[in-house]
Design a protein around this motif. Structure first.
Motif, PDB file in Angstrom:
ATOM      1  N   GLU A  23       0.821  -1.213   0.000  1.00 18.18           N
ATOM      2  CA  GLU A  23       0.000   0.000   0.000  1.00 18.18           C
ATOM      3  C   GLU A  23       0.853   1.261   0.000  1.00 18.18           C
ATOM      4  O   GLU A  23       0.454   2.285  -0.543  1.00 18.18           O
ATOM      5  N   ARG A  24       2.028   1.188   0.601  1.00 14.19           N
ATOM      6  CA  ARG A  24       2.941   2.338   0.634  1.00 14.19           C
ATOM      7  C   ARG A  24       3.773   2.436  -0.643  1.00 14.19           C
ATOM      8  O   ARG A  24       4.615   3.315  -0.764  1.00 14.19           O
ATOM      9  N   GLY A  25       3.554   1.521  -1.595  1.00 17.90           N
ATOM     10  CA  GLY A  25       4.225   1.628  -2.888  1.00 17.90           C
ATOM     11  C   GLY A  25       5.308   0.604  -3.154  1.00 17.90           C
ATOM     12  O   GLY A  25       5.910   0.600  -4.221  1.00 17.90           O
ATOM     13  N   GLU A  26       5.570  -0.270  -2.217  1.00 16.86           N
ATOM     14  CA  GLU A  26       6.633  -1.261  -2.406  1.00 16.86           C
ATOM     15  C   GLU A  26       6.123  -2.446  -3.229  1.00 16.86           C
ATOM     16  O   GLU A  26       4.961  -2.816  -3.164  1.00 16.86           O
ATOM     17  N   GLU A  27       6.995  -3.018  -4.017  1.00 20.60           N
ATOM     18  CA  GLU A  27       6.699  -4.240  -4.765  1.00 20.60           C
ATOM     19  C   GLU A  27       7.296  -5.414  -3.995  1.00 20.60           C
ATOM     20  O   GLU A  27       8.444  -5.369  -3.590  1.00 20.60           O
ATOM     21  N   ILE A  28       6.505  -6.467  -3.797  1.00 17.95           N
ATOM     22  CA  ILE A  28       6.967  -7.656  -3.089  1.00 17.95           C
ATOM     23  C   ILE A  28       6.952  -8.829  -4.062  1.00 17.95           C
ATOM     24  O   ILE A  28       5.932  -9.121  -4.671  1.00 17.95           O
ATOM     25  N   ARG A  32       9.335 -19.314  -4.268  1.00 15.27           N
ATOM     26  CA  ARG A  32       9.179 -20.670  -3.755  1.00 15.27           C
ATOM     27  C   ARG A  32      10.455 -21.411  -4.126  1.00 15.27           C
ATOM     28  O   ARG A  32      10.804 -21.489  -5.300  1.00 15.27           O
ATOM     29  N   HIS A  33      11.157 -21.900  -3.135  1.00  8.85           N
ATOM     30  CA  HIS A  33      12.436 -22.580  -3.349  1.00  8.85           C
ATOM     31  C   HIS A  33      13.403 -21.697  -4.141  1.00  8.85           C
ATOM     32  O   HIS A  33      14.119 -22.166  -5.027  1.00  8.85           O
ATOM     33  N   GLY A  34      13.371 -20.383  -3.828  1.00 11.94           N
ATOM     34  CA  GLY A  34      14.298 -19.448  -4.450  1.00 11.94           C
ATOM     35  C   GLY A  34      13.892 -18.938  -5.826  1.00 11.94           C
ATOM     36  O   GLY A  34      14.558 -18.079  -6.381  1.00 11.94           O
ATOM     37  N   ARG A  35      12.793 -19.441  -6.383  1.00 17.86           N
ATOM     38  CA  ARG A  35      12.338 -18.987  -7.710  1.00 17.86           C
ATOM     39  C   ARG A  35      11.153 -18.036  -7.550  1.00 17.86           C
ATOM     40  O   ARG A  35      10.203 -18.348  -6.828  1.00 17.86           O
ATOM     41  N   PRO A  36      11.180 -16.895  -8.246  1.00 17.48           N
ATOM     42  CA  PRO A  36      10.047 -15.961  -8.177  1.00 17.48           C
ATOM     43  C   PRO A  36       8.790 -16.619  -8.763  1.00 17.48           C
ATOM     44  O   PRO A  36       8.847 -17.219  -9.836  1.00 17.48           O
ATOM     45  N   VAL A  37       7.677 -16.518  -8.029  1.00 19.00           N
ATOM     46  CA  VAL A  37       6.423 -17.097  -8.528  1.00 19.00           C
ATOM     47  C   VAL A  37       5.280 -16.086  -8.557  1.00 19.00           C
ATOM     48  O   VAL A  37       4.278 -16.323  -9.228  1.00 19.00           O
ATOM     49  N   ALA A  38       5.389 -14.982  -7.838  1.00 21.68           N
ATOM     50  CA  ALA A  38       4.303 -13.993  -7.818  1.00 21.68           C
ATOM     51  C   ALA A  38       4.844 -12.636  -7.401  1.00 21.68           C
ATOM     52  O   ALA A  38       5.913 -12.542  -6.806  1.00 21.68           O
ATOM     53  N   ARG A  39       4.069 -11.580  -7.751  1.00 20.94           N
ATOM     54  CA  ARG A  39       4.406 -10.219  -7.328  1.00 20.94           C
ATOM     55  C   ARG A  39       3.183  -9.574  -6.714  1.00 20.94           C
ATOM     56  O   ARG A  39       2.086  -9.691  -7.245  1.00 20.94           O
ATOM     57  N   LEU A  40       3.387  -8.897  -5.618  1.00 21.02           N
ATOM     58  CA  LEU A  40       2.350  -8.060  -5.029  1.00 21.02           C
ATOM     59  C   LEU A  40       2.670  -6.629  -5.419  1.00 21.02           C
ATOM     60  O   LEU A  40       3.755  -6.134  -5.138  1.00 21.02           O
ATOM     61  N   ARG A  45      -0.126   1.201  -9.562  1.00 21.53           N
ATOM     62  CA  ARG A  45       1.034   0.887 -10.386  1.00 21.53           C
ATOM     63  C   ARG A  45       0.651  -0.089 -11.486  1.00 21.53           C
ATOM     64  O   ARG A  45       1.082   0.034 -12.616  1.00 21.53           O
ATOM     65  N   SER A  46      -0.164  -1.062 -11.185  1.00 22.92           N
ATOM     66  CA  SER A  46      -0.570  -2.037 -12.186  1.00 22.92           C
ATOM     67  C   SER A  46      -1.300  -1.358 -13.341  1.00 22.92           C
ATOM     68  O   SER A  46      -1.073  -1.673 -14.495  1.00 22.92           O
ATOM     69  N   ALA A  47      -2.183  -0.399 -13.024  1.00 18.21           N
ATOM     70  CA  ALA A  47      -2.906   0.314 -14.065  1.00 18.21           C
ATOM     71  C   ALA A  47      -1.941   1.145 -14.907  1.00 18.21           C
ATOM     72  O   ALA A  47      -2.046   1.181 -16.136  1.00 18.21           O
ATOM     73  N   ALA A  48      -0.987   1.792 -14.264  1.00 20.62           N
ATOM     74  CA  ALA A  48       0.004   2.590 -14.995  1.00 20.62           C
ATOM     75  C   ALA A  48       0.867   1.693 -15.869  1.00 20.62           C
ATOM     76  O   ALA A  48       1.198   2.043 -17.009  1.00 20.62           O
ATOM     77  N   ASP A  49       1.235   0.519 -15.365  1.00 22.90           N
ATOM     78  CA  ASP A  49       2.019  -0.424 -16.161  1.00 22.90           C
ATOM     79  C   ASP A  49       1.238  -0.887 -17.388  1.00 22.90           C
ATOM     80  O   ASP A  49       1.795  -1.032 -18.468  1.00 22.90           O
ATOM     81  N   ALA A  50      -0.060  -1.133 -17.220  1.00 23.14           N
ATOM     82  CA  ALA A  50      -0.885  -1.579 -18.347  1.00 23.14           C
ATOM     83  C   ALA A  50      -0.950  -0.490 -19.413  1.00 23.14           C
ATOM     84  O   ALA A  50      -0.841  -0.775 -20.616  1.00 23.14           O
ATOM     85  N   GLN A  51      -1.110   0.747 -19.005  1.00 23.73           N
ATOM     86  CA  GLN A  51      -1.163   1.838 -19.965  1.00 23.73           C
ATOM     87  C   GLN A  51       0.184   1.999 -20.671  1.00 23.73           C
ATOM     88  O   GLN A  51       0.241   2.192 -21.880  1.00 23.73           O
ATOM     89  N   ALA A  52       1.285   1.893 -19.928  1.00 18.48           N
ATOM     90  CA  ALA A  52       2.617   1.994 -20.524  1.00 18.48           C
ATOM     91  C   ALA A  52       2.843   0.860 -21.522  1.00 18.48           C
ATOM     92  O   ALA A  52       3.422   1.068 -22.593  1.00 18.48           O
ATOM     93  N   ALA A  53       2.377  -0.341 -21.191  1.00 22.29           N
ATOM     94  CA  ALA A  53       2.521  -1.472 -22.105  1.00 22.29           C
ATOM     95  C   ALA A  53       1.733  -1.230 -23.387  1.00 22.29           C
ATOM     96  O   ALA A  53       2.211  -1.529 -24.495  1.00 22.29           O
TER      97      ALA A  53
END
Length: 79
Positions: A23-28, A32-40, A45-53
């Motif tokens: 909520e404060r703007g950080e991406e998490i 799982r077992h050291g491999r990235p599987v998801a992003r919070l 930001r997600s809406a801005a990323d979609a528009q930029a894409a």
């Protein structure tokens, strides 16, 4: 924007705290077992990323006719 990686167990155990950080703007990134599987991500930001894409796709497409201009769908004038 700062990005932090946490394991799945830690994410499950500390979900409320992680959501506060997002909520404060950080991406998490959840791993799982050291491999990235998801992003919070914060919703804004997600809406801005979609528009930029969409903008990047228009630049890449150049003269390709891909159907209706997305701006026309929102009542905006194409550039």
């Amino acid at each position: 924007m700062r990005s932090t990686s946490v394991g799945a167990f830690e994410a499950k155990t500390h979900l409320s705290a992680l959501l506060e950080r997002v909520e404060r703007g950080e991406e998490i990134v959840i791993t799982r077992h050291g491999r990235p599987v998801a992003r919070l991500l914060p919703i804004a930001r997600s809406a801005a990323d979609a528009q930029a894409a969409a903008e990047r796709l228009l630049q890449i497409g150049g003269d390709l006719a891909l159907g209706r201009d997305w701006r026309a769908l929102h009542g905006e004038e194409p550039h």
